[in-house]
Design a protein around this motif. Structure first.
Motif, PDB file in Angstrom:
ATOM      1  N   VAL A   1       0.857  -1.180   0.000  1.00  0.00           N
ATOM      2  CA  VAL A   1       0.000   0.000   0.000  1.00  0.00           C
ATOM      3  C   VAL A   1       0.891   1.228   0.000  1.00  0.00           C
ATOM      4  O   VAL A   1       1.867   1.294   0.740  1.00  0.00           O
ATOM      5  CB  VAL A   1      -0.925   0.032   1.239  1.00  0.00           C
ATOM      6  CG1 VAL A   1      -1.780   1.288   1.242  1.00  0.00           C
ATOM      7  CG2 VAL A   1      -1.795  -1.212   1.296  1.00  0.00           C
ATOM      8  N   ASN A   2       0.556   2.175  -0.862  1.00  0.00           N
ATOM      9  CA  ASN A   2       1.196   3.484  -0.830  1.00  0.00           C
ATOM     10  C   ASN A   2       0.123   4.467  -0.414  1.00  0.00           C
ATOM     11  O   ASN A   2      -0.958   4.494  -1.001  1.00  0.00           O
ATOM     12  CB  ASN A   2       1.758   3.889  -2.193  1.00  0.00           C
ATOM     13  CG  ASN A   2       2.198   5.344  -2.203  1.00  0.00           C
ATOM     14  OD1 ASN A   2       1.449   6.218  -2.602  1.00  0.00           O
ATOM     15  ND2 ASN A   2       3.393   5.607  -1.725  1.00  0.00           N
ATOM     16  N   PHE A   3       0.409   5.243   0.633  1.00  0.00           N
ATOM     17  CA  PHE A   3      -0.543   6.289   0.971  1.00  0.00           C
ATOM     18  C   PHE A   3       0.172   7.601   1.153  1.00  0.00           C
ATOM     19  O   PHE A   3       1.332   7.656   1.533  1.00  0.00           O
ATOM     20  CB  PHE A   3      -1.416   5.926   2.188  1.00  0.00           C
ATOM     21  CG  PHE A   3      -0.731   6.026   3.515  1.00  0.00           C
ATOM     22  CD1 PHE A   3      -0.574   7.252   4.145  1.00  0.00           C
ATOM     23  CD2 PHE A   3      -0.275   4.897   4.144  1.00  0.00           C
ATOM     24  CE1 PHE A   3       0.039   7.338   5.369  1.00  0.00           C
ATOM     25  CE2 PHE A   3       0.344   4.980   5.368  1.00  0.00           C
ATOM     26  CZ  PHE A   3       0.502   6.212   5.988  1.00  0.00           C
TER      27      PHE A   3
ATOM     28  N   ASN B   1       4.119  10.309   2.836  1.00  0.00           N
ATOM     29  CA  ASN B   1       3.987   9.591   1.578  1.00  0.00           C
ATOM     30  C   ASN B   1       4.842   8.343   1.746  1.00  0.00           C
ATOM     31  O   ASN B   1       6.053   8.387   1.558  1.00  0.00           O
ATOM     32  CB  ASN B   1       4.450  10.425   0.391  1.00  0.00           C
ATOM     33  CG  ASN B   1       4.212   9.723  -0.929  1.00  0.00           C
ATOM     34  OD1 ASN B   1       3.824   8.554  -0.966  1.00  0.00           O
ATOM     35  ND2 ASN B   1       4.449  10.424  -2.025  1.00  0.00           N
TER      36      ASN B   1
ATOM     37  N   THR C   1       5.208   3.842   1.448  1.00  0.00           N
ATOM     38  CA  THR C   1       4.786   2.566   0.891  1.00  0.00           C
ATOM     39  C   THR C   1       5.206   1.488   1.879  1.00  0.00           C
ATOM     40  O   THR C   1       6.321   1.525   2.399  1.00  0.00           O
ATOM     41  CB  THR C   1       5.440   2.311  -0.481  1.00  0.00           C
ATOM     42  OG1 THR C   1       5.062   3.384  -1.358  1.00  0.00           O
ATOM     43  CG2 THR C   1       4.988   0.991  -1.071  1.00  0.00           C
TER      44      THR C   1
ATOM     45  N   PHE D   1      -6.641  11.982   1.751  1.00  0.00           N
ATOM     46  CA  PHE D   1      -5.889  10.774   2.092  1.00  0.00           C
ATOM     47  C   PHE D   1      -5.947   9.900   0.845  1.00  0.00           C
ATOM     48  O   PHE D   1      -6.983   9.347   0.516  1.00  0.00           O
ATOM     49  CB  PHE D   1      -6.521  10.069   3.297  1.00  0.00           C
ATOM     50  CG  PHE D   1      -5.814   8.816   3.689  1.00  0.00           C
ATOM     51  CD1 PHE D   1      -4.690   8.869   4.493  1.00  0.00           C
ATOM     52  CD2 PHE D   1      -6.262   7.589   3.258  1.00  0.00           C
ATOM     53  CE1 PHE D   1      -4.022   7.713   4.858  1.00  0.00           C
ATOM     54  CE2 PHE D   1      -5.613   6.426   3.614  1.00  0.00           C
ATOM     55  CZ  PHE D   1      -4.489   6.489   4.418  1.00  0.00           C
ATOM     56  N   HIS D   2      -4.825   9.841   0.117  1.00  0.00           N
ATOM     57  CA  HIS D   2      -4.749   9.106  -1.153  1.00  0.00           C
ATOM     58  C   HIS D   2      -4.052   7.777  -0.905  1.00  0.00           C
ATOM     59  O   HIS D   2      -2.979   7.741  -0.297  1.00  0.00           O
ATOM     60  CB  HIS D   2      -3.967   9.927  -2.179  1.00  0.00           C
ATOM     61  CG  HIS D   2      -3.700   9.206  -3.448  1.00  0.00           C
ATOM     62  ND1 HIS D   2      -4.632   9.124  -4.452  1.00  0.00           N
ATOM     63  CD2 HIS D   2      -2.617   8.500  -3.868  1.00  0.00           C
ATOM     64  CE1 HIS D   2      -4.118   8.416  -5.445  1.00  0.00           C
ATOM     65  NE2 HIS D   2      -2.910   8.020  -5.105  1.00  0.00           N
ATOM     66  N   SER D   3      -4.651   6.680  -1.378  1.00  0.00           N
ATOM     67  CA  SER D   3      -4.000   5.375  -1.215  1.00  0.00           C
ATOM     68  C   SER D   3      -4.089   4.565  -2.500  1.00  0.00           C
ATOM     69  O   SER D   3      -5.130   4.527  -3.158  1.00  0.00           O
ATOM     70  CB  SER D   3      -4.618   4.602  -0.045  1.00  0.00           C
ATOM     71  OG  SER D   3      -5.986   4.356  -0.259  1.00  0.00           O
ATOM     72  N   ASP D   4      -2.964   3.950  -2.847  1.00  0.00           N
ATOM     73  CA  ASP D   4      -2.893   3.017  -3.976  1.00  0.00           C
ATOM     74  C   ASP D   4      -2.627   1.635  -3.403  1.00  0.00           C
ATOM     75  O   ASP D   4      -1.736   1.461  -2.560  1.00  0.00           O
ATOM     76  CB  ASP D   4      -1.762   3.403  -4.940  1.00  0.00           C
ATOM     77  CG  ASP D   4      -2.103   4.634  -5.762  1.00  0.00           C
ATOM     78  OD1 ASP D   4      -3.187   4.662  -6.352  1.00  0.00           O
ATOM     79  OD2 ASP D   4      -1.269   5.561  -5.800  1.00  0.00           O
ATOM     80  N   TRP D   5      -3.381   0.650  -3.888  1.00  0.00           N
ATOM     81  CA  TRP D   5      -3.303  -0.723  -3.373  1.00  0.00           C
ATOM     82  C   TRP D   5      -2.729  -1.626  -4.463  1.00  0.00           C
ATOM     83  O   TRP D   5      -3.311  -1.757  -5.536  1.00  0.00           O
ATOM     84  CB  TRP D   5      -4.695  -1.184  -2.947  1.00  0.00           C
ATOM     85  CG  TRP D   5      -5.226  -0.353  -1.825  1.00  0.00           C
ATOM     86  CD1 TRP D   5      -5.705   0.923  -1.890  1.00  0.00           C
ATOM     87  CD2 TRP D   5      -5.282  -0.722  -0.449  1.00  0.00           C
ATOM     88  NE1 TRP D   5      -6.069   1.365  -0.651  1.00  0.00           N
ATOM     89  CE2 TRP D   5      -5.824   0.383   0.255  1.00  0.00           C
ATOM     90  CE3 TRP D   5      -4.933  -1.871   0.250  1.00  0.00           C
ATOM     91  CZ2 TRP D   5      -6.020   0.350   1.633  1.00  0.00           C
ATOM     92  CZ3 TRP D   5      -5.149  -1.902   1.618  1.00  0.00           C
ATOM     93  CH2 TRP D   5      -5.669  -0.795   2.291  1.00  0.00           C
TER      94      TRP D   5
ATOM     95  N   THR E   1      -7.347   2.404  -6.274  1.00  0.00           N
ATOM     96  CA  THR E   1      -7.032   3.674  -5.628  1.00  0.00           C
ATOM     97  C   THR E   1      -8.248   4.092  -4.811  1.00  0.00           C
ATOM     98  O   THR E   1      -9.375   4.000  -5.295  1.00  0.00           O
ATOM     99  CB  THR E   1      -6.720   4.758  -6.679  1.00  0.00           C
ATOM    100  OG1 THR E   1      -5.557   4.362  -7.414  1.00  0.00           O
ATOM    101  CG2 THR E   1      -6.463   6.096  -6.029  1.00  0.00           C
TER     102      THR E   1
ATOM    103  N   ASP F   1      -9.426   7.455  -2.660  1.00  0.00           N
ATOM    104  CA  ASP F   1      -9.201   8.845  -2.263  1.00  0.00           C
ATOM    105  C   ASP F   1     -10.289   9.245  -1.290  1.00  0.00           C
ATOM    106  O   ASP F   1     -11.480   9.174  -1.606  1.00  0.00           O
ATOM    107  CB  ASP F   1      -9.242   9.777  -3.488  1.00  0.00           C
ATOM    108  CG  ASP F   1      -8.017   9.639  -4.367  1.00  0.00           C
ATOM    109  OD1 ASP F   1      -6.958   9.253  -3.838  1.00  0.00           O
ATOM    110  OD2 ASP F   1      -8.113   9.912  -5.566  1.00  0.00           O
TER     111      ASP F   1
END
Length: 178
Positions: free
Chosen positions: A72-74, A89, A91, A157-161, A170, A172
């Motif tokens: 996860v990147n947030f 930021n 991961t 709060f942005h997150s990529d999974w 993603t 948001d």
């Protein structure tokens, strides 16, 4: 007599101090599946029950289970003429974090913001759909305003999974701190 008057003044002051603490308010949530054959959002929404009670719910249907590798990147962003990076930021390996919660304190803190309202609370593999069920504003108020001192404003709060090294979704989450 003065004792009761002073006690009354103290109670009024404590009430006023409580009233000026920052409040988190949900403004929007956007969920995007980048690989619908792998996973898709059944729902992703905010619901207002009344003027003071709002909650977040989302459900991700996983189509290729079991999942054993998740990253996860947030990023936390603050709005200044558009959303700009603010403070975090990172991961992290979600499977490792769930197995060893103290391995990454920052990721652990943000996982704690929704852990009690989610079924994402055990280590990998994941062989079931993922839920965040009725996460209320009041719960986040206690977590965010009690532990961290953020400036007032609008946040994202942005997150990529990522599963198996591929960005699958993603999420948001927009909120204001006022």
């Amino acid at each position: 007599m003065c004792k009761y008057i002073c006690l009354g003044h103290l109670i009024i002051m404590l009430y006023l101090i409580k009233e000026i603490t920052p409040m988190v308010e949900f403004t929007n949530v956007k969920c995007t599946s980048w690989d619908k054959k792998f996973a898709d959002f059944e729902y992703c929404h905010l619901k207002s029950v009344n003027r003071s009670f709002k909650y977040l719910s989302l459900k991700v249907n996983l189509h290729k289970v079991p999942i054993t590798k998740i990253k996860v990147n947030f990023a936390l962003l603050k709005r200044y003429s558009g959303y700009k990076p603010f403070l975090y930021n990172i991961t992290f390996d979600a499977c490792k974090l769930l197995k060893h919660p103290k391995s990454n304190p920052i990721a652990g803190f943000f996982h704690g913001l929704f852990k009690k309202h989610s079924n994402m609370n055990h280590s990998c593999p994941y062989d079931h759909d993922l839920l965040v069920d009725k996460l209320p504003t009041s719960f986040l108020n206690k977590q965010i305003t009690g532990a961290l001192n953020f400036p007032l404003g609008e946040y994202l709060f942005h997150s990529d999974w990522f599963a198996y090294g591929v960005n699958r979704a993603t999420v948001d989450f927009f909120y204001t701190l006022s």
